[in-house]
Design an enzyme around this catalytic site. Structure first.
Site, mmCIF file in Angstrom:
data_model
loop_
_atom_site.group_PDB
_atom_site.id
_atom_site.type_symbol
_atom_site.label_atom_id
_atom_site.label_comp_id
_atom_site.label_asym_id
_atom_site.label_seq_id
_atom_site.Cartn_x
_atom_site.Cartn_y
_atom_site.Cartn_z
ATOM 1 N N ASP A 16 36.140 -5.531 -9.392
ATOM 2 C CA ASP A 16 36.214 -5.143 -7.987
ATOM 3 C C ASP A 16 35.287 -5.990 -7.133
ATOM 4 O O ASP A 16 35.582 -6.251 -5.963
ATOM 5 C CB ASP A 16 35.868 -3.656 -7.843
ATOM 6 C CG ASP A 16 36.158 -3.122 -6.455
ATOM 7 O OD1 ASP A 16 37.160 -3.546 -5.856
ATOM 8 O OD2 ASP A 16 35.384 -2.280 -5.967
ATOM 9 N N HIS A 207 32.990 6.360 -6.039
ATOM 10 C CA HIS A 207 32.988 4.900 -5.854
ATOM 11 C C HIS A 207 32.757 4.639 -4.367
ATOM 12 O O HIS A 207 33.685 4.727 -3.569
ATOM 13 C CB HIS A 207 34.349 4.362 -6.311
ATOM 14 C CG HIS A 207 34.506 2.877 -6.220
ATOM 15 N ND1 HIS A 207 34.782 2.090 -7.314
ATOM 16 C CD2 HIS A 207 34.471 2.025 -5.169
ATOM 17 C CE1 HIS A 207 34.902 0.833 -6.944
ATOM 18 N NE2 HIS A 207 34.722 0.768 -5.647
ATOM 19 N N CYS A 240 34.049 -6.021 2.034
ATOM 20 C CA CYS A 240 35.038 -5.074 2.523
ATOM 21 C C CYS A 240 36.025 -5.858 3.379
ATOM 22 O O CYS A 240 35.703 -6.222 4.510
ATOM 23 C CB CYS A 240 34.375 -3.968 3.338
ATOM 24 S SG CYS A 240 35.541 -2.732 3.919
ATOM 25 N N ASN A 249 30.583 -3.093 -2.373
ATOM 26 C CA ASN A 249 30.172 -2.035 -3.291
ATOM 27 C C ASN A 249 28.668 -1.765 -3.235
ATOM 28 O O ASN A 249 27.872 -2.673 -3.008
ATOM 29 C CB ASN A 249 30.518 -2.448 -4.731
ATOM 30 C CG ASN A 249 31.999 -2.479 -4.979
ATOM 31 O OD1 ASN A 249 32.646 -1.452 -5.043
ATOM 32 N ND2 ASN A 249 32.554 -3.679 -5.122
#
Length: 301
Positions: A16, A207, A240, A249
């Site tokens: 991710d 998350h 993002c 994150n």
């Protein structure tokens, strides 16, 4: 105030995180990152994704990464798969755990994977069935649980509905993702409580992205409700894509430092984790967004 005695940190940086970094790294560098994370004590490391290289070129070498990886005993290395083709690649690579993803926002689902939420769940049904038949562990992601870049606030009932549907497909664990990082502690608690009414708390993970600097506070609020699995990315890898210039994150180092301060066990060596973060930041040519990592680096300088 009651917290879980231990928390399982799911390290999502190699997937991710890196898939949202503009620089594409070699398989060798990715393998070293994953092995450093395992050496630091990370129990779960998301190792890659079997997705279209056209749309996510950073994950095009996942099969090579897995082939070159020395897997540490006791560590899980899940990969993300969007469809049956992705599952075939994962099975060929010898994975033992996969993850599928859905959204709690119709607009996000349409723009991200070009189908409705219901259609996405229908697509995942044969993937989940085959994965379970092959003895794989199955994780489900729900994105936009606290806000959507197109719709704004997302009703908690919708989040619970999607989480329950993923549980019905056979997901062992469901990760609730604040994709654009707009959540605040009370909203995070309300969302988690609503989902936990439908899905057992021990099957849930959180998350959080740190766009507005709320991720640690949101995690703390959810720990108070009893969640014991937290996703994070070393060095705060990723971004993002729906909020230009925003951080991505929550940093694993910051989460582990907080857990240590609360007396909650994670089994992770903070110094080694920060070392893994320094390694990948050097490879990417960027600075860490982890305040803990920066503080530790300053103290040792």
């Amino acid at each position: 105030m009651s917290f879980p005695k231990t928390v399982e940190l799911v390290e999502v940086g190699p997937r991710d995180g890196l898939q949202n970094e503009p620089k594409n790294l070699s398989a060798k560098v990715k393998v070293e990152l994953i092995e450093r994370l395992a050496a630091a004590g990370c129990p779960v490391i998301e190792a890659g994704a079997f997705v279209s290289p056209k749309w996510v070129p950073q994950m095009a070498d996942t099969a090579e990464v897995l082939a070159r990886l020395t897997r540490k005993s006791g560590v899980r290395y899940p990969v993300l798969v969007p469809n049956e083709k992705g599952l075939e690649g994962a099975l060929a690579a010898g994975v033992e755990e996969i993850a599928v993803f859905a959204a709690a926002s119709e607009s996000f689902s349409q723009r991200n994977i070009n189908c409705s939420i219901a259609e996405s769940l229908e697509r995942f049904a044969p993937v989940a069935e085959r994965a379970r038949g092959a003895g794989l562990r199955l994780r489900g992601y729900v994105s936009c649980v606290l806000g959507c870049p197109y719709e704004g606030a997302v009703p908690v009932a919708k989040v619970a509905e999607v989480a329950l549907a993923l549980r019905g497909l056979g997901c062992d664990e469901i990760s609730l993702g604040d994709t654009i990082g707009v959540g605040t502690p009370q909203r995070a608690r309300d969302m988690l409580a609503a989902v936990a009414d439908q899905v057992p708390m021990d099957c849930l993970a959180v998350h959080f992205h740190d766009t507005y600097g709320q991720a640690l506070a949101n995690i703390l609020a959810c720990l108070e409700l009893g969640v014991a699995t937290v996703d994070a990315a070393v060095a705060g890898l990723g971004g993002c894509p729906y909020a230009k210039g925003a951080s991505g994150n929550v940093a694993s180092e910051d989460v582990v430092y907080m857990l240590d301060g609360l007396g909650i066990g994670s089994g992770i060596d903070l110094q080694k984790l920060a070392g893994a973060g320094a390694f990948i930041c050097e490879a990417l040519g960027r600075s860490s967004t982890s305040k803990v990592a920066l503080a530790l680096a300053g103290r040792s300088a």
